[in-house]
Design an enzyme around this catalytic site. Sequence first.
Site, mmCIF file in Angstrom:
data_model
loop_
_atom_site.group_PDB
_atom_site.id
_atom_site.type_symbol
_atom_site.label_atom_id
_atom_site.label_comp_id
_atom_site.label_asym_id
_atom_site.label_seq_id
_atom_site.Cartn_x
_atom_site.Cartn_y
_atom_site.Cartn_z
ATOM 1 C CG HIS A 79 -1.759 1.179 1.404
ATOM 2 N ND1 HIS A 79 -3.087 1.208 1.049
ATOM 3 C CD2 HIS A 79 -1.485 2.418 1.896
ATOM 4 C CE1 HIS A 79 -3.593 2.405 1.318
ATOM 5 N NE2 HIS A 79 -2.629 3.152 1.832
ATOM 6 C CD GLU A 80 2.265 3.839 3.589
ATOM 7 O OE1 GLU A 80 2.982 4.860 3.582
ATOM 8 O OE2 GLU A 80 1.034 3.890 3.634
ATOM 9 C CG HIS A 135 0.112 6.152 -0.705
ATOM 10 N ND1 HIS A 135 -0.981 6.842 -1.205
ATOM 11 C CD2 HIS A 135 -0.327 5.522 0.416
ATOM 12 C CE1 HIS A 135 -2.031 6.634 -0.420
ATOM 13 N NE2 HIS A 135 -1.661 5.833 0.566
ATOM 14 C CD GLU A 142 -5.340 5.980 2.158
ATOM 15 O OE1 GLU A 142 -5.435 4.999 2.907
ATOM 16 O OE2 GLU A 142 -4.243 6.447 1.806
#
Length: 268
Positions: free
Chosen positions: A139-140, A143, A197
């Site tokens: 997820h990070e 980003h 997100e």
Amino acid sequence: MVSALSASLLLAGCQAVNTTSAGAVGVERKQYMFSMLSTDEVNNMYAQSYQKTLGEAQSKNVLDKTSAEAKRVQKIADRLIAQAPTLRPDSAQWKWEVNLIKSDELNANCGPGGKIIVYTGLIDQLKLSDDEIAAVMGHEIAHALREHGREAMSKAYGVQLARQGAGALLGVGQDSLALADTVVQYSLTLPNSRSNENEADLLGLELAARGGYNPNAAITLWNKMSAASGGGGQPEFMSTHPASTSRIAALQAAIPKVMPLYQQSKKS
């Protein structure tokens, strides 16, 4: 009709780009980036702040590079990083770094240019499996691949320019350290939009699956995060990555798209 925000972005010298391929999950939203804030410039500015954070951790003797847990985190990160060029080819040239910091903080992040920090509190207190750690880091990393921090800076600059006709915002004209702090603010400190997100959820899910980690772990991860939030103290991660009632449903809907990638990775 062009919206007022779109017009201000164009006036500010923004360009429409798509930082990543759509992937199996289908992330295709066009992004607007301020041309004076190039990818390399933002990555280099954040690298300054990252090294400062590592230096402070080292001075406090909380930078963990040798423990079994540090090696575990590095191994998981390496498998995810190896898959990043599938979604963004130029990330193969990024100067990726992964560091574990001993802290009760329930947090992890990946800043511009692939600078990853994981805090031991997140792993230990939530008792994360390798698959769940991969879900967080995927997820990070997503980003960072999507440059959501640079995008947020570009939007803010466009609005400021439309209002004032000058570029005082975002540290333009300030020293490099001040500008590096601004990159941190927009990349890691401010809450992410629901759109960002969702993109990080989907692309992170794909990265984890391609890396050989069970995408179903994203569901158990967010269940653990939600439980921790209800326990009296909200995890730091949740303050910048707000949960929503639709998050788990969206992840569940996307898992069938990436499950073949996970299954294929287990055969190779």
